[in-house]
Design an enzyme around this catalytic site. Structure first.
Site, PDB file in Angstrom:
ATOM      1  N   THR A  28       0.848  -1.197   0.000  1.00  0.00           N
ATOM      2  CA  THR A  28       0.000   0.000   0.000  1.00  0.00           C
ATOM      3  C   THR A  28       0.876   1.237   0.000  1.00  0.00           C
ATOM      4  O   THR A  28       1.985   1.216   0.542  1.00  0.00           O
ATOM      5  CB  THR A  28      -0.902  -0.021   1.242  1.00  0.00           C
ATOM      6  OG1 THR A  28      -1.801  -1.127   1.130  1.00  0.00           O
ATOM      7  CG2 THR A  28      -1.717   1.265   1.386  1.00  0.00           C
ATOM      8  N   THR A  31       4.304   4.362  -3.525  1.00  0.00           N
ATOM      9  CA  THR A  31       5.333   3.585  -4.227  1.00  0.00           C
ATOM     10  C   THR A  31       4.758   2.229  -4.655  1.00  0.00           C
ATOM     11  O   THR A  31       4.970   1.786  -5.791  1.00  0.00           O
ATOM     12  CB  THR A  31       6.570   3.394  -3.328  1.00  0.00           C
ATOM     13  OG1 THR A  31       6.845   4.626  -2.647  1.00  0.00           O
ATOM     14  CG2 THR A  31       7.783   3.000  -4.147  1.00  0.00           C
ATOM     15  N   ASP A  83       6.368  -4.040  -1.253  1.00  0.00           N
ATOM     16  CA  ASP A  83       5.684  -2.983  -0.503  1.00  0.00           C
ATOM     17  C   ASP A  83       6.628  -1.799  -0.305  1.00  0.00           C
ATOM     18  O   ASP A  83       7.849  -1.946  -0.421  1.00  0.00           O
ATOM     19  CB  ASP A  83       5.234  -3.533   0.866  1.00  0.00           C
ATOM     20  CG  ASP A  83       4.096  -2.736   1.478  1.00  0.00           C
ATOM     21  OD1 ASP A  83       3.789  -1.633   0.982  1.00  0.00           O
ATOM     22  OD2 ASP A  83       3.510  -3.209   2.474  1.00  0.00           O
ATOM     23  N   ASP A  86       8.103   3.677   5.193  1.00  0.00           N
ATOM     24  CA  ASP A  86       8.311   5.073   5.598  1.00  0.00           C
ATOM     25  C   ASP A  86       9.750   5.320   6.005  1.00  0.00           C
ATOM     26  O   ASP A  86      10.267   6.417   5.795  1.00  0.00           O
ATOM     27  CB  ASP A  86       7.341   5.427   6.729  1.00  0.00           C
ATOM     28  CG  ASP A  86       5.903   5.271   6.278  1.00  0.00           C
ATOM     29  OD1 ASP A  86       5.526   5.953   5.315  1.00  0.00           O
ATOM     30  OD2 ASP A  86       5.185   4.425   6.832  1.00  0.00           O
ATOM     31  N   LYS A  96       6.599   1.295   8.998  1.00  0.00           N
ATOM     32  CA  LYS A  96       5.532   1.348   8.013  1.00  0.00           C
ATOM     33  C   LYS A  96       4.240   1.808   8.692  1.00  0.00           C
ATOM     34  O   LYS A  96       4.160   1.837   9.900  1.00  0.00           O
ATOM     35  CB  LYS A  96       5.322  -0.034   7.379  1.00  0.00           C
ATOM     36  CG  LYS A  96       6.469  -0.395   6.430  1.00  0.00           C
ATOM     37  CD  LYS A  96       6.286  -1.744   5.731  1.00  0.00           C
ATOM     38  CE  LYS A  96       5.000  -1.906   5.009  1.00  0.00           C
ATOM     39  NZ  LYS A  96       4.704  -0.864   4.008  1.00  0.00           N
ATOM     40  N   GLY A  97       3.275   2.167   7.855  1.00  0.00           N
ATOM     41  CA  GLY A  97       1.973   2.530   8.395  1.00  0.00           C
ATOM     42  C   GLY A  97       1.607   3.984   8.200  1.00  0.00           C
ATOM     43  O   GLY A  97       0.574   4.433   8.687  1.00  0.00           O
ATOM     44  N   GLY A  98       2.451   4.711   7.451  1.00  0.00           N
ATOM     45  CA  GLY A  98       2.113   6.109   7.152  1.00  0.00           C
ATOM     46  C   GLY A  98       0.757   6.227   6.465  1.00  0.00           C
ATOM     47  O   GLY A  98       0.051   7.221   6.623  1.00  0.00           O
ATOM     48  N   GLU A 105      -0.464  -5.146   6.130  1.00  0.00           N
ATOM     49  CA  GLU A 105       0.871  -5.246   5.518  1.00  0.00           C
ATOM     50  C   GLU A 105       1.755  -6.227   6.279  1.00  0.00           C
ATOM     51  O   GLU A 105       2.494  -7.012   5.682  1.00  0.00           O
ATOM     52  CB  GLU A 105       1.547  -3.871   5.484  1.00  0.00           C
ATOM     53  CG  GLU A 105       0.916  -2.930   4.480  1.00  0.00           C
ATOM     54  CD  GLU A 105       1.521  -1.547   4.477  1.00  0.00           C
ATOM     55  OE1 GLU A 105       1.463  -0.880   3.438  1.00  0.00           O
ATOM     56  OE2 GLU A 105       2.058  -1.111   5.515  1.00  0.00           O
ATOM     57  N   LYS A 123      14.288   7.415   2.112  1.00  0.00           N
ATOM     58  CA  LYS A 123      13.698   6.609   3.193  1.00  0.00           C
ATOM     59  C   LYS A 123      14.754   5.853   3.997  1.00  0.00           C
ATOM     60  O   LYS A 123      14.444   5.284   5.040  1.00  0.00           O
ATOM     61  CB  LYS A 123      12.698   5.597   2.619  1.00  0.00           C
ATOM     62  CG  LYS A 123      11.575   6.214   1.780  1.00  0.00           C
ATOM     63  CD  LYS A 123      10.520   6.843   2.634  1.00  0.00           C
ATOM     64  CE  LYS A 123       9.334   7.363   1.879  1.00  0.00           C
ATOM     65  NZ  LYS A 123       8.405   6.357   1.416  1.00  0.00           N
TER      66      LYS A 123
HETATM   67  O1  LIG Z   1       0.450   2.240   5.484  1.00  0.00           O
HETATM   68  C1  LIG Z   1       1.107   2.500   4.499  1.00  0.00           C
HETATM   69  C2  LIG Z   1       2.342   1.845   4.129  1.00  0.00           C
HETATM   70  O2  LIG Z   1       3.100   1.321   5.173  1.00  0.00           O
HETATM   71  C3  LIG Z   1       3.181   2.497   3.048  1.00  0.00           C
HETATM   72  O3  LIG Z   1       3.861   1.450   2.411  1.00  0.00           O
HETATM   73  C4  LIG Z   1       4.180   3.510   3.563  1.00  0.00           C
HETATM   74  O4  LIG Z   1       3.494   4.524   4.278  1.00  0.00           O
HETATM   75  C5  LIG Z   1       4.999   4.135   2.425  1.00  0.00           C
HETATM   76  O5  LIG Z   1       4.172   4.838   1.572  1.00  0.00           O
HETATM   77  P1  LIG Z   1       4.720   5.695   0.351  1.00  0.00           P
HETATM   78  O6  LIG Z   1       5.255   4.734  -0.649  1.00  0.00           O
HETATM   79  O7  LIG Z   1       3.517   6.457  -0.141  1.00  0.00           O
HETATM   80  O8  LIG Z   1       5.774   6.617   0.900  1.00  0.00           O
END
Ligand SMILES: O=C[C@H](O)[C@H](O)[C@H](O)COP(=O)(O)O
Length: 234
Positions: A28, A31, A83, A86, A96-98, A105, A123
């Site tokens: 999720t 990315t 996946d 963050d 993770k979990g942003g 996940e 990151k």
């Molecule tokens: O809950 C969301 C997830 O852990 C995402 O994989 C994480 O926040 C990274 O998201 P992004 O690719 O939008 O930075």
């Protein structure tokens, strides 16, 4: 190169890990969404895979783009999860979990033989914790759970604001119907100790520290792709 282009580069590299017939965990976030888009073009040209989505948002995108979905009930063992994250440390511990999807996940990553993380190189951090740690909690007793989290953190010499995640004027609710507390503890030198302490609190459903799950991290930067692996993967 802009942030989106870096995410696409990392996602494209991750696609080289995907083989015909694989059972995938599909992450999720922005990315992971780039990965789904690229995966969908391969599927359209004949690649056969099934995926377990880690959020309703990812499920909707997969359906829209024609990526075949399954569930962990039908397919409890997966070959590969791709996946985002963050934060990523050099040992491939993650925050993770942003996007609030950490529970599904983590379940999906744990059900997979391998987890590959994709991100832009911003990151990568030496120590996790600059990104506020998402902690998923049951709605019942939220204030008591928060107090217990603050006490557990204090025992580990960690402190900082713990705030209820909001969307506008409402509390953010996860796909599992829970709340998220974002804990701004700063550097977390002992992630295992914090992970164990949080898991011991009734009311904590899951937290966003991922230990021992990612085996490969694909990091895209202006100078190209860097791939980090755990010792067991080398
Ligand atoms: O809950 C969301 C997830 O852990 C995402 O994989 C994480 O926040 C990274 O998201 P992004 O690719 O939008 O930075």
């Amino acid at each position: 190169m802009d942030a989106r282009s870096l995410k696409i580069k990392a996602a494209a590299e991750a696609l080289t890990y995907v083989k015909d017939g694989m059972r995938l965990g599909i992450g999720t976030g922005s990315t992971a969404e780039e990965f789904v888009r690229l995966l969908a073009t391969k599927v359209a040209s004949g690649l056969k895979v099934v995926g377990v989505p880690t959020s309703e948002r990812t499920a909707a995108l997969c359906r829209e783009l024609g990526v075949k979905l399954t569930t962990l009930e039908e397919t409890p063992a997966l070959d590969l999860t791709i996946d985002g994250a963050d934060e990523i440390d050099p040992q491939l511990a993650l925050i993770k979990g942003g996007g609030g999807a950490l529970l599904r996940e983590k379940i999906v990553a744990a059900a997979s033989a391998k987890m590959v993380v994709i991100a832009d190189e911003s990151k990568l951090v030496s120590t996790l914790g600059a990104f506020p740690l998402p902690i998923e909690v049951n709605r019942f007793g939220r204030a008591a759970t928060q107090l217990a989290i603050e006490r557990a953190a204090s025992n580990l010499h960690l402190s900082g604001p713990v705030t209820l995640r909001m969307t506008g004027t409402d509390a953010f609710v996860t796909d599992g119907g829970h709340l998220i507390l974002d804990a701004s503890f700063g550097r977390i030198p002992d992630t295992r100790a914090l992970s164990d302490a949080l898991h011991a609190i009734p009311g904590v459903v899951e937290h966003g520290i991922f230990l021992g799950l990612a085996r490969v991290a694909i990091l895209a930067g202006a100078d190209g792709i860097r791939t980090l692996t755990t010792k067991t993967e080398r």
